[in-house]
Write an enzyme that holds these catalytic residues in place. Structure first.
Site, PDB file in Angstrom:
ATOM      1  N   GLU A  74       0.852  -1.195   0.000  1.00  0.00           N
ATOM      2  CA  GLU A  74       0.000   0.000   0.000  1.00  0.00           C
ATOM      3  C   GLU A  74       0.887   1.245   0.000  1.00  0.00           C
ATOM      4  OE1 GLU A  74      -3.878   1.634   2.475  1.00  0.00           O
ATOM      5  OE2 GLU A  74      -2.285   0.614   3.553  1.00  0.00           O
ATOM      6  N   LYS A 146     -10.219   0.620  -2.498  1.00  0.00           N
ATOM      7  CA  LYS A 146     -10.331   0.172  -1.111  1.00  0.00           C
ATOM      8  C   LYS A 146     -11.706   0.498  -0.529  1.00  0.00           C
ATOM      9  CE  LYS A 146      -7.808   0.687   3.288  1.00  0.00           C
ATOM     10  NZ  LYS A 146      -6.723   1.468   3.943  1.00  0.00           N
ATOM     11  N   CYS A 187      -4.975  -3.489   2.772  1.00  0.00           N
ATOM     12  CA  CYS A 187      -4.706  -3.171   4.176  1.00  0.00           C
ATOM     13  C   CYS A 187      -5.874  -3.371   5.143  1.00  0.00           C
ATOM     14  CB  CYS A 187      -4.161  -1.744   4.273  1.00  0.00           C
ATOM     15  SG  CYS A 187      -3.248  -1.404   5.809  1.00  0.00           S
TER      16      CYS A 187
END
Length: 312
Positions: A74, A146, A187
């Site tokens: 990331e 995300k 993440c």
């Protein structure tokens, strides 16, 4: 078909201070401290199911070593020191930064998983945190924005509010590749098992990609536990490329790039979580099928059926 193991150093990632220059010059690896790589056609593609995969936390040369799939963590291209700084450098996926990576993939005959790119958002005040998959011909094969944003007061650390400058995505993404069917995440998604259940049971993922920049505090407590849980409950390989070390006065990442097999066993990691170097493991997609056959949880799970409910 196992490939040659990952070796030494140079020119694949842009330094954070030189992100804008990535569109103009050879991309440098100086800023990335965690990444993962894999290569080899999947059984579904009619070729061997085995692939050699590496996790890296170093300034590293991979293209000359025969690596065909390289996964970055990331915020691989830029980590700002101030809130909102990344908005200024955000670009659309057809912008010069991503196009430079497309050229790099083509020149190197290598697939790239670019986790956590600052994609220009729906307005001037927001970006998307986007995981981009580029194939070896230099084409963007797919992208995932995300979904779960990190709005957290980390105990003993600092307050993060990713949604202040980032717009969440709303689409689950799985992609066929020569290395198996890939499930794309980023993440903080790791804490939401329903996303990974969806990738496995509705989208038939075989390998889950989790590019991350976990904080030191949360990484120490939960990083490996969560990754192994996602592997076990989905019976997928998990490749987690991680940022590592102190980026500035405010931000420090946990590190510990890691590869986990479908049984939940750690099959590759660095000697310590902040070390530079690389670790490799052979991924064999036939093992995915063997684990799923011996423990057929897809046949036993009930959540897709109608459940009776009661309330008191």
């Amino acid at each position: 078909m196992a490939l040659a193991s990952l070796a030494a150093a140079a020119s694949l990632l842009p330094a954070a201070a030189a992100v804008a220059a990535a569109a103009r010059s050879r991309v440098s690896l100086a800023r990335c401290r965690g990444m993962a790589s894999s290569s080899s056609p999947s059984a579904a593609a009619g070729a061997s199911a085995a692939a050699r995969v590496g996790v890296v936390q170093m300034t590293s040369e991979a293209a000359s070593s025969g690596v065909k799939f390289l996964c970055f963590p990331e915020v691989f291209s830029f980590i700002g020191s101030k809130d909102g700084e990344s908005i200024k450098i955000a670009e659309p996926l057809d912008g010069p930064i991503m196009q430079r990576y497309c050229s790099l993939a083509k020149e190197s005959s290598m697939w790239l998983s670019l986790g956590g790119f600052q994609e220009k958002g729906p307005d001037d005040s927001h970006q998307y945190n986007t995981h981009v998959l580029i194939d070896d011909s230099g084409e963007i094969r797919s992208s995932y924005r995300k979904i779960h944003l990190f709005d957290v007061d980390v105990p003993g650390n600092m307050v993060y509010k990713e949604s202040r400058f980032t717009t969440a995505g709303d689409t689950v993404v799985a992609v066929d590749s020569p290395f198996g069917r890939l499930g794309l995440t980023v993440c903080y998604d790791l804490r939401f098992p329903e996303l990974y259940q969806c990738l496995r049971f509705k989208h038939q993922a075989q390998v889950l990609l989790v590019p991350s920049a976990f904080t030191k505090v949360t990484g120490e407590a939960h990083w490996e536990i969560l990754l192994r849980a996602r592997a076990i409950e989905t019976q997928c390989y998990v490749i987690a490329a991680a940022q590592a070390g102190k980026h500035n006065e405010k931000r420090e990442s946990y590190g510990d790039s890691i590869i986990i097999d479908p049984w939940g066993t750690v099959i590759a990691r660095l000697p310590d979580r902040l070390s530079t170097g690389f670790a490799v493991a052979d991924i064999d997609l036939s093992k995915v099928e063997a684990v799923r056959t011996k423990m057929p949880i897809s046949e036993h799970r009930k959540f897709d059926s109608v459940w009776k409910t009661s309330s008191l």
